[in-house]
Structures are given as structure tokens and as C-alpha cells.
Design a protein around this motif. Structure first.
Motif, PDB file in Angstrom:
ATOM      1  N   LYS A 193       0.869  -1.184   0.000  1.00  0.00           N
ATOM      2  CA  LYS A 193       0.000   0.000   0.000  1.00  0.00           C
ATOM      3  C   LYS A 193       0.901   1.228   0.000  1.00  0.00           C
ATOM      4  O   LYS A 193       1.327   1.726   1.047  1.00  0.00           O
ATOM      5  CB  LYS A 193      -0.947  -0.040   1.203  1.00  0.00           C
ATOM      6  CG  LYS A 193      -1.928  -1.215   1.134  1.00  0.00           C
ATOM      7  CD  LYS A 193      -2.767  -1.330   2.378  1.00  0.00           C
ATOM      8  CE  LYS A 193      -3.811  -2.430   2.237  1.00  0.00           C
ATOM      9  NZ  LYS A 193      -3.245  -3.765   2.028  1.00  0.00           N
TER      10      LYS A 193
ATOM     11  N   THR B 294      -1.871   8.675  -0.353  1.00  0.00           N
ATOM     12  CA  THR B 294      -2.861   7.800  -0.978  1.00  0.00           C
ATOM     13  C   THR B 294      -3.525   6.937   0.081  1.00  0.00           C
ATOM     14  O   THR B 294      -2.860   6.376   0.954  1.00  0.00           O
ATOM     15  CB  THR B 294      -2.186   6.899  -2.028  1.00  0.00           C
ATOM     16  OG1 THR B 294      -1.484   7.726  -2.965  1.00  0.00           O
ATOM     17  CG2 THR B 294      -3.210   6.050  -2.752  1.00  0.00           C
TER      18      THR B 294
ATOM     19  N   TYR C  30      -6.061   3.668   1.132  1.00  0.00           N
ATOM     20  CA  TYR C  30      -6.588   2.362   0.739  1.00  0.00           C
ATOM     21  C   TYR C  30      -7.621   1.956   1.795  1.00  0.00           C
ATOM     22  O   TYR C  30      -7.317   1.914   2.990  1.00  0.00           O
ATOM     23  CB  TYR C  30      -5.468   1.325   0.680  1.00  0.00           C
ATOM     24  CG  TYR C  30      -4.418   1.637  -0.357  1.00  0.00           C
ATOM     25  CD1 TYR C  30      -4.479   1.083  -1.629  1.00  0.00           C
ATOM     26  CD2 TYR C  30      -3.357   2.500  -0.058  1.00  0.00           C
ATOM     27  CE1 TYR C  30      -3.515   1.368  -2.586  1.00  0.00           C
ATOM     28  CE2 TYR C  30      -2.391   2.793  -1.005  1.00  0.00           C
ATOM     29  CZ  TYR C  30      -2.471   2.226  -2.267  1.00  0.00           C
ATOM     30  OH  TYR C  30      -1.518   2.515  -3.217  1.00  0.00           O
TER      31      TYR C  30
ATOM     32  N   CYS D  37     -10.088  -0.964   3.055  1.00  0.00           N
ATOM     33  CA  CYS D  37     -10.206  -2.414   2.896  1.00  0.00           C
ATOM     34  C   CYS D  37     -11.305  -2.977   3.790  1.00  0.00           C
ATOM     35  O   CYS D  37     -11.493  -2.530   4.925  1.00  0.00           O
ATOM     36  CB  CYS D  37      -8.881  -3.093   3.251  1.00  0.00           C
ATOM     37  SG  CYS D  37      -7.443  -2.416   2.362  1.00  0.00           S
TER      38      CYS D  37
ATOM     39  N   CYS E 153      -9.603  -4.558  -1.027  1.00  0.00           N
ATOM     40  CA  CYS E 153      -9.279  -3.146  -0.842  1.00  0.00           C
ATOM     41  C   CYS E 153      -9.749  -2.316  -2.035  1.00  0.00           C
ATOM     42  O   CYS E 153      -9.824  -2.805  -3.170  1.00  0.00           O
ATOM     43  CB  CYS E 153      -7.777  -2.954  -0.652  1.00  0.00           C
ATOM     44  SG  CYS E 153      -7.123  -3.722   0.847  1.00  0.00           S
ATOM     45  N   SER E 154     -10.039  -1.062  -1.751  1.00  0.00           N
ATOM     46  CA  SER E 154     -10.451  -0.127  -2.798  1.00  0.00           C
ATOM     47  C   SER E 154      -9.269   0.212  -3.694  1.00  0.00           C
ATOM     48  O   SER E 154      -8.106  -0.031  -3.338  1.00  0.00           O
ATOM     49  CB  SER E 154     -10.966   1.155  -2.152  1.00  0.00           C
ATOM     50  OG  SER E 154      -9.889   1.869  -1.542  1.00  0.00           O
ATOM     51  N   PRO E 155      -9.528   0.786  -4.861  1.00  0.00           N
ATOM     52  CA  PRO E 155      -8.434   1.383  -5.639  1.00  0.00           C
ATOM     53  C   PRO E 155      -7.787   2.506  -4.833  1.00  0.00           C
ATOM     54  O   PRO E 155      -8.378   3.003  -3.862  1.00  0.00           O
ATOM     55  CB  PRO E 155      -9.142   1.929  -6.878  1.00  0.00           C
ATOM     56  CG  PRO E 155     -10.458   1.254  -6.928  1.00  0.00           C
ATOM     57  CD  PRO E 155     -10.832   0.944  -5.515  1.00  0.00           C
ATOM     58  N   PRO E 156      -6.590   2.900  -5.196  1.00  0.00           N
ATOM     59  CA  PRO E 156      -5.951   4.019  -4.494  1.00  0.00           C
ATOM     60  C   PRO E 156      -6.815   5.278  -4.552  1.00  0.00           C
ATOM     61  O   PRO E 156      -7.358   5.625  -5.601  1.00  0.00           O
ATOM     62  CB  PRO E 156      -4.631   4.214  -5.241  1.00  0.00           C
ATOM     63  CG  PRO E 156      -4.387   2.912  -5.934  1.00  0.00           C
ATOM     64  CD  PRO E 156      -5.719   2.353  -6.260  1.00  0.00           C
TER      65      PRO E 156
ATOM     66  N   THR F 271      -6.988   9.446  -3.551  1.00  0.00           N
ATOM     67  CA  THR F 271      -6.190  10.620  -3.186  1.00  0.00           C
ATOM     68  C   THR F 271      -7.042  11.844  -2.871  1.00  0.00           C
ATOM     69  O   THR F 271      -6.540  12.796  -2.276  1.00  0.00           O
ATOM     70  CB  THR F 271      -5.215  10.982  -4.317  1.00  0.00           C
ATOM     71  OG1 THR F 271      -5.955  11.191  -5.530  1.00  0.00           O
ATOM     72  CG2 THR F 271      -4.193   9.866  -4.541  1.00  0.00           C
TER      73      THR F 271
ATOM     74  N   THR G 166     -16.299   6.859   0.392  1.00  0.00           N
ATOM     75  CA  THR G 166     -16.002   5.426   0.423  1.00  0.00           C
ATOM     76  C   THR G 166     -16.095   4.873   1.844  1.00  0.00           C
ATOM     77  O   THR G 166     -16.635   3.783   2.070  1.00  0.00           O
ATOM     78  CB  THR G 166     -14.601   5.165  -0.151  1.00  0.00           C
ATOM     79  OG1 THR G 166     -14.537   5.682  -1.487  1.00  0.00           O
ATOM     80  CG2 THR G 166     -14.282   3.680  -0.169  1.00  0.00           C
TER      81      THR G 166
END
Length: 676
Positions: free
Chosen positions: A639, A647, A649, A651, A656-659, A661, A669
Motif C-alpha cells: 500500500k 494515498t 486504501y 479495505c 481493498c479499494s483502488p488508491p 487521493t 467510500t
């Protein structure tokens, strides 16, 4: 020759009794051998240093020469500090409950020479009153039964001991612990909360952390506003009630009324740890200034009054001073005006319910229940200045007794609370307090990799209970979250190995209170239900899930599953007695982890602000930088920041989610995931 042996002990509670004319023994093989040698039954008295009614019984009976003479003639008298030996206390308190009696302290139990319980009660007055028999009469009657009816005594001892060994899950259908059960329970628990003052309806009122932790978790996960509001109402009134020390900070153990006004004045480390933790989590969602202030004031009290030898946290402050309960804390209008002057004194008295007639036995307990919401910032600043003056004056009074023994389990709770609060409120000095206490327990309260329960006056003693390990593991995991330093994870994992080897009950599962090599207990209890402090099995369920998430080691996951299965029958039999365990089940069903990688890069502060401002109860949250030694563990590895930009993450279990920012995207999320 018989004598009082308590001067050789380190417990402040036992030392309070060292000059009694009673020939006290401390619990141990010598005392039990004396009972066998003399053929006398055992009179077991269990209490703790901050216990008001323990002091009353001591002054009335244990300091009385005539009463002591009867005790010495008829019994081997053993005194136990329940905080130093919670395993002993739990066994004989369970025996009292089995007899159909209400529990409480002082606990007075009569045992045979094998330490098996026969009969008991709690407080007995010196003379007949309160509907209770005189203590000397009780002593003589019990001794006569032991002497004249040995078969009856033996039968009672056998039956009580067998009842203690009997598993409560026998004959119960196992509950299916899933979201359906937890959502239904969340909705069902709300009406149990006082709709005006919060807390469970009626009196007395206790903070009941396990209950309200589950209610908050259910309110967040299932977006159930009434559950969240019930917790907020409870905390608001606790924070403004007389149960809170408005001058010095810190919360008393409970309120004797239904309004949080009149406390039982003792302050216990564990209550304050759990309230700090709950307020911190609710603050993340509400941004309540009241909670922020109360947490800070309570940590200030902890730092000023509760740090014991070497940086560990002391156990408690007494309710009494100068032989009177609450005397240290109460005020008259004249005293207030004498310190603050006429104008400021009247203003303060109006804000804190100080009147001529008083609100407690002619005196005044400071509280703000008449106006629970905070006043304007200007008024709060004025009141804060006045409180400082009154605190300085109060510090001249005779102080309540300080029990400065360090208990591993209660320290674990405070370490966990401080580590989380330090992150949420941005207070690195609080993290330092938690780390110093953790280091103290590791270095001064450990022997050959095993914890000891209690420390005072240069001596660590008393076998560790499962709660010592469970709570210190929780503290270690919270410190790992706050620092990402791998040695905290390694210590947590090592303690789990000890728990699994010495405390796990092979026949049926779950962790027993006592280790398999604790040789002075007549039974190994394996509780899963709630108490004033969290149950070890409840804490361990969340710990095992966290260790699985961080390490990916399926051994932790398998033990978590076995623990749920072990207590499912008990949950099915009495669900509301297991709110702590069920609160841990939220993590078991949906383990959540949030990692911010490269927190030192652009956008890091904004992402950290997001995770501090959304309640994520039970979630593991990390802010990682390149030097973090724990970043190589499987749950955190890989990560990384993207293009030297901080960034996130998010989970759920291994997914886990996409990165992420953008702060708004992270917030969205997190709010979506906490309900999945």
C-alpha cells in the motif's frame, strides 16, 4: 501463634487492615494450610481500597476488639483485594450469585478447609439493622453449622462447587451471530435507555461501556439514528452530571440516582479509560466540543494524579476522606464566594447548581445538568478560569486515599484509549503516556514471557488473568495503529501465544479467567458475559480479527471462529448479557482497515483529517511513512503512495479499494463501507 500478617503485603487495601485486631491472612497456600491444620472454616472477606462500604464494615467490625476475638476464635480469616486477585473474587462472587444473593462489596463468604464455598453475603452491620443480622451473630451461627452439621456443610460445598463448574451453555440453542441478529438487537436495546437522562433506565446508573459500545456500533453500521442518539444523550448527561469531577477531571464509578447527579465518589482507572475511548469514537462523528473538553480534562487528571511508579497508571482514588464519603468534592455557597468573590461566586453557583439547601446531604455536588449544552465560548472561558481557582483551593483539603498499585488489565484499557485519543485529537503527549505505561508493564510486570497481574512497592505479583493479556494486546494493537512500529504487533502476537497455551479451554473453547497452572483456584471460570470491565473473550474476539487483518495468519482467524462458536449457545440463552462479545462480532463479520500511505506527502494532512472525522468503530487505521517498520506486514505491504501523493486504501477483509487521493472520495467510500 496467630497474628495479623497483612503488613507483609503490598496491596493498599490489605495494608488498610494491617493494624486490625483480626488475625488476617492473605490468600495463599499458607492460609489454606492453616485452615486444614486447625480444622476451622474460612471467613473470606473481599473488597478494594476505594470501596465505601468496605470501609464501613472495617470500622464497625474489623477494628472492634470484641468482634475480632470472635472471628479469631472461630475462623481462619482471609482478606483479599479483589483488584489484586480478580480471579478469586470472580469465583466466590459467582458462588454468592448461585445462592440467589445480590453481589457487591465487601463480599463475605464462608468456605470449608478446601476453599469450597458454603454460604455468604456482602456487608453485615455490627448490630442488627438495615434488615441485616449482626455480624457477630452471623459468625456464631455459621460456626455452629460447621461444627454441628458437617454433612450439611459438605453437601452444600459440593453442590456450590459443582454449580460453578457447570457450563451455562448446556441445554441452550446456539445463536447465529450475523447482521440480522445484531441489527435486531440494536433496535431492541434502544428502549432500554432512559429517554431523558440517558443510561439504562432506573437507578443506580453505571456507564455500561459494553452496552453503549454495541449500541454505537449498531447505530453506525445500520444507520440507526435512535441508537446513536441514545449514546449521545447518555454521554452528554454523564459529562455534565455530578458523576464527573468538574474541577479536577475524571469520572466516578457510578451514580446512585437516575440522573447522574450523586456519584459513588470513587474514581476507577477502568471507567475513565472506557469513557475516554467511547467519547473519542463518538466525537469523530459528532465533533462535540463537550466530548473534546471532557477527554482532555480527564487525561489531564490522569497525568496529574494517576501516574504511579515508573509510568504505569494507578488503580483508583477512594470515595472517602476524613472518614466521610465525598467530603473532598462537595461545596457550600459560602465556600464558593469565599474563593471567587461575590460576583464570580454567584455566577459560578448558578452554572453549577450550588444552592443554600444543597443537592447532597446539605452539601453541593458540582454539576451542569440544569443546562446540558455548553454555553458560549466566552462564558465557558470564564467558567474555566473560575474552576482553576476552586481546584487550587480544593487541593488544600485532605485528599482521598490513592491506590497506586498498577494492574496490567486496567493499564491495557487506558493504553488503548490514550493511543486512539492521541491520534483523533492530535495530542502526541498522550501517546507518550500510553507508551511509557506499556513499557512499564512489559519490563516490570513480566517474568519469562508471562505477565503478572499487579505491581506495587517494587514487587510484581499475582498470577495474570486472561483480561491482563486481552487488554494489553488491545493496547499493543492500538499503539501499533498509532505508530506502525512492528514491535507492538510482535508483542501482541507473543501474548496471544501465551493465552492460547495456558488459558484456552480445550473442551468447549473460549479463554478461562485463570491459567492452567494457577494452582490456588478451585475452578477455572470461563465467562463470556458483560461486567463492569470488558470480558476477556469479548476483547479477544476483536483482537484476533485485528491480528488476522494485519498478518494474514489464518491461525488467528480460526481461533476467532472457534471463540464465536464457543459462546454462541450462551448468546442464544441470554443475548443481552453478551453485548461486549457481540460488539466484537461487528469486527468478525466485517473487518475494516484504512491505510494512508505517504502521509508526509502532499494531501496527507487532508486525508488524515477525513479519517479522524468519521466514526469507524473497530476499524484499524494507519498513517504510514517510509520509515514505518510495520509497513512490511502482509496487511499493510504494497500500500504505497501514488506519484509521491498521499494515498488512501480502504479495505474490508482482504478486499481493498483502488488508491484514493481525493478527501471527498475517501469520505464517501468510508461511509459506504462502514455499512457493508
Amino acid at each position: 501463634m496467630s497474628e495479623n500478617r497483612l503488613s507483609r503485603e503490598t496491596s493498599p487495601y490489605l495494608l488498610q487492615h494491617k493494624d486490625n485486631p483480626v488475625h488476617w491472612w492473605a490468600w495463599g497456600p499458607d492460609a489454606l494450610a492453616e485452615a486444614k491444620r486447625t480444622g476451622k472454616p474460612i471467613m473470606l472477606s473481599v473488597g478494594y481500597a476505594a470501596c465505601h462500604w468496605c470501609h464501613v464494615m472495617a470500622h464497625e467490625s474489623f477494628e472492634d476488639q470484641a468482634t475480632a476475638a470472635v472471628m479469631n476464635e472461630l475462623f481462619v480469616n482471609i482478606k483479599v483485594d479483589r483488584e489484586e486477585r480478580p480471579d478469586i473474587d470472580a469465583i466466590y462472587m459467582s458462588a454468592l450469585h448461585t445462592l440467589g444473593e445480590h453481589g457487591g462489596w465487601p463480599l463475605t463468604m464462608f468456605l470449608d478447609a478446601d476453599a469450597r464455598p458454603v454460604w455468604g453475603g456482602t456487608y453485615f452491620p455490627k448490630d442488627t439493622r438495615y434488615g441485616r443480622p449482626a455480624f457477630v451473630d452471623v459468625l456464631k451461627r455459621v460456626a455452629a453449622v460447621f461444627r454441628d452439621e458437617p454433612e450439611k456443610v459438605a453437601e452444600s460445598a459440593r453442590e456450590l462447587t459443582a454449580a460453578l463448574k457447570r457450563e451455562p451453555r448446556e441445554g441452550a440453542a446456539a445463536a447465529t451471530i450475523d447482521d440480522r441478529l445484531l441489527k435486531d438487537l440494536t433496535v431492541r436495546l434502544v428502549p432500554a435507555v432512559d429517554p431523558v437522562f440517558g443510561g439504562l433506565q432506573g437507578a443506580p446508573k453505571f456507564p455500561q461501556w459494553s452496552f453503549f459500545w454495541l449500541l454505537w456500533r449498531g447505530g453506525i453500521r445500520y444507520d440507526h439514528a435512535p441508537a446513536r442518539e441514545a449514546v449521545i444523550r447518555t454521554l452528554d448527561h454523564i459529562c455534565q452530571g455530578g458523576i464527573y469531577d468538574h474541577l479536577g477531571g475524571g469520572f466516578a464509578r457510578y451514580s446512585v440516582d437516575a440522573f447522574w447527579l450523586v456519584p459513588h465518589f470513587e474514581k476507577m482507572l477502568y471507567d475513565n479509560a472506557l469513557l475516554i475511548d467511547l467519547m473519542t469514537e463518538v466525537y469523530r462523528e459528532t465533533r462535540s466540543e463537550l466530548y473534546r473538553v471532557r477527554v482532555a480534562e480527564t487525561v489531564g487528571w490522569l497525568q496529574r494524579e494517576m501516574i504511579a511508579e515508573g509510568g504505569g497508571f494507578a488503580a483508583s482514588l477512594d470515595a472517602d476522606s476524613e472518614g466521610e464519603e465525598g467530603k473532598f468534592y462537595v461545596w457550600s455557597p459560602e465556600e464558593i464566594v469565599g474563593v471567587l468573590g461575590e460576583e464570580d461566586g454567584r455566577y459560578f453557583a448558578q452554572a453549577y447548581d450550588v444552592t443554600k439547601d444543597g443537592n447532597f446531604e446539605g452539601h453541593n455536588i458540582l454539576n451542569r445538568l440544569q443546562q446540558v449544552p455548553l454555553r458560549s465560548a466566552e462564558e465557558e472561558a470564564r467558567l474555566a478560569t473560575l474552576r482553576v481557582k476552586l481546584l487550587a483551593e480544593r487541593d488544600k483539603r485532605v485528599r482521598p486515599g490513592w491506590d497506586d498499585k498498577v494492574l496490567a488489565d486496567w493499564n491495557g484499557l487506558m493504553i488503548a484509549a490514550l493511543a486512539r485519543a492521541s491520534v483523533v485529537f492530535g495530542e502526541p503527549s498522550w501517546l507518550g503516556m500510553a507508551q511509557r505505561a506499556f513499557d512499564f508493564v512489559v519490563t516490570r510486570m513480566s517474568r519469562d514471557g508471562r505477565l503478572l497481574h499487579s505491581y506495587r512497592d517494587g514487587r510484581a505479583k499475582a498470577p495474570a488473568t486472561a483480561s491482563d493479556y486481552a487488554n494489553m494486546i488491545w493496547g499493543a494493537l492500538r499503539l501499533f495503529e498509532a505508530t506502525a512500529s512492528k514491535h507492538y504487533f510482535d508483542q501482541a502476537a507473543a501474548w496471544v501465544d501465551v493465552l492460547n497455551k495456558h488459558y484456552w479451554v480445550a473442551d468447549g473453547g473460549g479463554y478461562a479467567t485463570s491459567a492452567d497452572d494457577t494452582d490456588d483456584v478451585i475452578v477455572r471460570l470461563r465467562p463470556g458475559s458483560d461486567d463492569a470491565t470488558p470480558n476477556a473473550n469479548a476483547i479477544m474476539l476483536a483482537n484476533l480479527v485485528a491480528l488476522t487483518t494485519i498478518s494474514g495468519d489464518e491461525r488467528f482467524a480460526e481461533r476467532a471462529a472457534a471463540l464465536v462458536a464457543a459462546f454462541a449457545p450462551e448468546v442464544g440463552r441470554n443475548i443481552v448479557a453478551h453485548t461486549g462479545l457481540l460488539a466484537g462480532a461487528f469486527d468478525y463479520l466485517a473487518p475494516q482497515q484504512v491505510v494512508i500511505a505517504g502521509d508526509q506527502f502532499e494531501g496527507g494532512a487532508e486525508l488524515i483529517k477525513v479519517i479522524r472525522s468519521i466514526s469507524l468503530p473497530g476499524a484499524l487505521t494507519y498513517a504510514l511513512h517510509d520509515a514505518a517498520s510495520g509497513a512490511t506486514l502482509p496487511g499493510l505491504a504494497g500500500k504505497n503512495p501514488v506519484n509521491r501523493v498521499a494515498t488512501a486504501y480502504v479495505c474490508l477483509g482482504p478486499q481493498c479499494s483502488p488508491p484514493l487521493t481525493a478527501p471527498d472520495e475517501l469520505a464517501r467510500t468510508l461511509k459506504e463501507q462502514r455499512s457493508l
